[in-house]
Design a protein around this motif. Structure first.
Motif, mmCIF file in Angstrom:
data_model
loop_
_atom_site.group_PDB
_atom_site.id
_atom_site.type_symbol
_atom_site.label_atom_id
_atom_site.label_comp_id
_atom_site.label_asym_id
_atom_site.label_seq_id
_atom_site.Cartn_x
_atom_site.Cartn_y
_atom_site.Cartn_z
ATOM 1 N N MET A 1 21.460 5.157 -15.449
ATOM 2 C CA MET A 1 20.060 5.290 -15.059
ATOM 3 C C MET A 1 19.369 6.273 -15.997
ATOM 4 O O MET A 1 19.865 7.352 -16.252
ATOM 5 C CB MET A 1 19.949 5.779 -13.615
ATOM 6 N N ASP A 2 18.236 5.898 -16.505
ATOM 7 C CA ASP A 2 17.498 6.725 -17.438
ATOM 8 C C ASP A 2 16.590 7.689 -16.676
ATOM 9 O O ASP A 2 15.751 7.264 -15.869
ATOM 10 C CB ASP A 2 16.676 5.823 -18.367
ATOM 11 N N ALA A 3 16.735 8.991 -16.928
ATOM 12 C CA ALA A 3 15.976 10.000 -16.193
ATOM 13 C C ALA A 3 14.475 9.844 -16.428
ATOM 14 O O ALA A 3 13.675 10.001 -15.487
ATOM 15 C CB ALA A 3 16.433 11.398 -16.609
ATOM 16 N N LYS A 4 14.068 9.535 -17.649
ATOM 17 C CA LYS A 4 12.649 9.390 -17.953
ATOM 18 C C LYS A 4 12.037 8.268 -17.141
ATOM 19 O O LYS A 4 10.938 8.403 -16.586
ATOM 20 C CB LYS A 4 12.465 9.125 -19.449
ATOM 21 N N GLN A 5 12.744 7.146 -17.055
ATOM 22 C CA GLN A 5 12.235 6.008 -16.292
ATOM 23 C C GLN A 5 12.101 6.363 -14.816
ATOM 24 O O GLN A 5 11.104 6.033 -14.163
ATOM 25 C CB GLN A 5 13.162 4.800 -16.442
ATOM 26 N N ILE A 6 13.106 7.069 -14.296
ATOM 27 C CA ILE A 6 13.067 7.468 -12.887
ATOM 28 C C ILE A 6 11.873 8.372 -12.615
ATOM 29 O O ILE A 6 11.126 8.175 -11.650
ATOM 30 C CB ILE A 6 14.381 8.164 -12.495
ATOM 31 N N TYR A 7 11.658 9.370 -13.476
ATOM 32 C CA TYR A 7 10.521 10.272 -13.287
ATOM 33 C C TYR A 7 9.199 9.510 -13.333
ATOM 34 O O TYR A 7 8.278 9.794 -12.560
ATOM 35 C CB TYR A 7 10.529 11.366 -14.354
ATOM 36 N N GLU A 8 9.101 8.538 -14.227
ATOM 37 C CA GLU A 8 7.867 7.757 -14.325
ATOM 38 C C GLU A 8 7.592 6.999 -13.035
ATOM 39 O O GLU A 8 6.446 6.956 -12.548
ATOM 40 C CB GLU A 8 7.962 6.777 -15.502
ATOM 41 N N LYS A 9 8.624 6.393 -12.472
ATOM 42 C CA LYS A 9 8.445 5.625 -11.241
ATOM 43 C C LYS A 9 8.161 6.540 -10.052
ATOM 44 O O LYS A 9 7.357 6.204 -9.174
ATOM 45 C CB LYS A 9 9.684 4.764 -10.971
ATOM 46 N N VAL A 10 8.813 7.682 -10.014
ATOM 47 C CA VAL A 10 8.549 8.649 -8.946
ATOM 48 C C VAL A 10 7.114 9.149 -9.045
ATOM 49 O O VAL A 10 6.395 9.251 -8.038
ATOM 50 C CB VAL A 10 9.555 9.821 -9.011
ATOM 51 N N GLN A 11 6.676 9.452 -10.262
ATOM 52 C CA GLN A 11 5.300 9.902 -10.471
ATOM 53 C C GLN A 11 4.309 8.834 -10.011
ATOM 54 O O GLN A 11 3.309 9.131 -9.331
ATOM 55 C CB GLN A 11 5.068 10.209 -11.959
ATOM 56 N N GLU A 12 4.579 7.607 -10.376
ATOM 57 C CA GLU A 12 3.688 6.513 -10.012
ATOM 58 C C GLU A 12 3.609 6.346 -8.502
ATOM 59 O O GLU A 12 2.532 6.212 -7.925
ATOM 60 C CB GLU A 12 4.179 5.221 -10.668
ATOM 61 N N ARG A 13 4.760 6.377 -7.873
ATOM 62 C CA ARG A 13 4.813 6.175 -6.425
ATOM 63 C C ARG A 13 4.091 7.284 -5.669
ATOM 64 O O ARG A 13 3.282 7.041 -4.773
ATOM 65 C CB ARG A 13 6.280 6.094 -5.966
ATOM 66 N N TYR A 14 4.392 8.543 -6.034
ATOM 67 C CA TYR A 14 3.814 9.646 -5.281
ATOM 68 C C TYR A 14 2.382 9.952 -5.706
ATOM 69 O O TYR A 14 1.627 10.553 -4.949
ATOM 70 C CB TYR A 14 4.742 10.859 -5.345
ATOM 71 N N GLY A 15 1.991 9.494 -6.883
ATOM 72 C CA GLY A 15 0.581 9.541 -7.243
ATOM 73 C C GLY A 15 -0.225 8.624 -6.336
ATOM 74 O O GLY A 15 -1.324 8.967 -5.893
ATOM 75 N N SER A 16 0.347 7.453 -6.029
ATOM 76 C CA SER A 16 -0.305 6.540 -5.091
ATOM 77 C C SER A 16 -0.349 7.133 -3.698
ATOM 78 O O SER A 16 -1.361 7.042 -3.000
ATOM 79 C CB SER A 16 0.449 5.194 -5.056
ATOM 80 N N ALA A 17 0.739 7.760 -3.283
ATOM 81 C CA ALA A 17 0.789 8.362 -1.946
ATOM 82 C C ALA A 17 -0.262 9.446 -1.788
ATOM 83 O O ALA A 17 -0.836 9.623 -0.707
ATOM 84 C CB ALA A 17 2.182 8.936 -1.686
ATOM 85 N N ALA A 18 -0.526 10.182 -2.869
ATOM 86 C CA ALA A 18 -1.496 11.274 -2.809
ATOM 87 C C ALA A 18 -2.909 10.772 -2.564
ATOM 88 O O ALA A 18 -3.770 11.529 -2.098
ATOM 89 C CB ALA A 18 -1.459 12.076 -4.106
ATOM 90 N N LYS A 19 -3.158 9.507 -2.847
ATOM 91 C CA LYS A 19 -4.496 8.937 -2.690
ATOM 92 C C LYS A 19 -4.670 8.216 -1.363
ATOM 93 O O LYS A 19 -5.756 7.721 -1.064
ATOM 94 C CB LYS A 19 -4.785 7.989 -3.856
ATOM 95 N N GLU A 20 -3.589 8.142 -0.585
ATOM 96 C CA GLU A 20 -3.657 7.449 0.691
ATOM 97 C C GLU A 20 -4.230 8.339 1.779
ATOM 98 O O GLU A 20 -4.199 9.559 1.696
ATOM 99 C CB GLU A 20 -2.252 6.990 1.123
ATOM 100 N N SER A 21 -4.696 7.703 2.835
ATOM 101 C CA SER A 21 -5.063 8.430 4.044
ATOM 102 C C SER A 21 -3.797 8.693 4.838
ATOM 103 O O SER A 21 -2.931 7.828 4.951
ATOM 104 C CB SER A 21 -6.038 7.592 4.875
ATOM 105 N N SER A 22 -3.644 9.908 5.378
ATOM 106 C CA SER A 22 -2.405 10.256 6.072
ATOM 107 C C SER A 22 -2.261 9.496 7.390
ATOM 108 O O SER A 22 -1.285 8.815 7.625
ATOM 109 C CB SER A 22 -2.345 11.771 6.315
ATOM 110 N N GLY A 23 -3.243 9.607 8.274
ATOM 111 C CA GLY A 23 -3.271 8.800 9.475
ATOM 112 C C GLY A 23 -2.169 9.067 10.476
ATOM 113 O O GLY A 23 -1.417 10.035 10.388
ATOM 114 N N GLU A 24 -2.067 8.156 11.441
ATOM 115 C CA GLU A 24 -1.122 8.310 12.539
ATOM 116 C C GLU A 24 0.320 8.208 12.064
ATOM 117 O O GLU A 24 1.212 8.840 12.628
ATOM 118 C CB GLU A 24 -1.401 7.249 13.608
ATOM 119 N N TYR A 25 0.562 7.399 11.046
ATOM 120 C CA TYR A 25 1.924 7.260 10.509
ATOM 121 C C TYR A 25 2.513 8.623 10.147
ATOM 122 O O TYR A 25 3.621 8.973 10.557
ATOM 123 C CB TYR A 25 1.900 6.350 9.276
#
Length: 290
Positions: A1-25
């Motif tokens: 597993m390539d560390a750079k690729q993993i960091y990129e995907k983690v960044q992408e995923r949690y960047g999206s999460a940061a823009k979401e509404s928190s809500g009841e979930y």
């Protein structure tokens, strides 16, 4: 597993999460992992994104005037609670590598008038703070996202940043047994906090090699299936920290779009419906002393 690729995907995923509404979930997930209603009502409403897998503050026992560092602080959920515990003469420092998360966290800090809170943009494997900066280090469901080949660096950094006698109080997902190859290489399960999780014995070894003593690793017995059982609109879902994960997967985002080897996984969300995460992994409480 390539560390750079993993960091990129983690960044992408949690960047999206940061823009979401928190809500009841997010509220339901936090309560399932040990936060009280009182705690949840005393922090900025946009700080809780449902990304937790436990409550490290229950272990930390923070005192007035202490300095606490939160590794992977996200939108500031735990650090705002910690700031109240250390008081006006203490310091609460959040560390996160995601710009979107930090932007949201700083908006929350301004709204809360939290003068003893600050945030640093950094990976948790090399933090621009001096040795012995903190009395306590906390982290909540983040160390599992660090690529395996760099995990020891994260624990070494914790040890470096603590004052003598300082402690770490971590909530994290650890595996109960070795994951099959198809699960280890699934990017959806990686950014969902499962595929990158360490075995219990390896986590203990990382702490020991960093120099920690009095190590305690305890299964909190929390139900990891809460991530699939609760959603903002009542539907079922999976992946740590998102009430909208299924819609992202259907739209072809990278979370469920490919595994760690680049193979397409268009139906990953559906594939793991009904999957019992508790069989393979668990939410653990980790405590150790420098």
């Amino acid at each position: 597993m390539d560390a750079k690729q993993i960091y990129e995907k983690v960044q992408e995923r949690y960047g999206s999460a940061a823009k979401e509404s928190s809500g009841e979930y997010a509220h339901v997930v936090a309560k399932a992992f040990g936060y009280s209603e009182e705690e949840l009502t005393t922090i900025p409403k946009d700080a809780n994104l449902g990304l937790s897998c436990g409550n490290p503050l229950a272990l930390a026992k923070l005192g007035e005037g202490e300095t606490v560092i939160d590794l992977g602080s996200g939108a500031g959920f735990d650090i705002f609670l910690a700031a109240k515990m250390v008081g006006a003469h203490g310091r609460a420092i959040g560390v996160d590598m995601n710009k979107d998360m930090l932007e949201r966290a700083n908006r929350n800090r301004e709204a809360a008038l939290a003068n003893n809170v600050s945030f640093i943009e950094s990976a948790i494997t090399a933090i621009p703070l001096p040795d012995g900066s903190a009395h306590c280090i906390i982290s909540n469901c983040v160390v599992n996202l660090v690529p395996e080949q760099e995990k020891q660096l994260a624990f070494n950094e914790m040890f470096r940043l603590l004052k003598p006698g300082g402690r770490v109080a971590i909530s994290d997902i650890l595996t109960r047994k070795d994951l099959p190859k198809e699960l280890k290489e699934n990017m959806a399960l990686y950014v969902g906090c499962i595929a990158g999780a360490s075995r219990i014995k390896d986590y203990e070894r990382y702490l020991q090699e960093a120099g920690f003593q009095d190590i305690l690793i305890v299964d909190s017995k929390h139900d990891l299936n809460v991530y699939t059982d609760v959603n903002k609109d009542g539907s079922r879902d999976f992946c740590c920290g998102s009430g909208k994960q299924l819609s992202y997967c259907k739209n072809g985002s990278s979370c469920c779009g490919e595994d760690l080897t680049g193979n397409r996984l268009e139906n990953s969300a559906e594939q793991y419906k009904g999957f019992d995460f508790n069989e393979w992994a668990g939410s653990f409480k980790i405590y150790a002393v420098k």
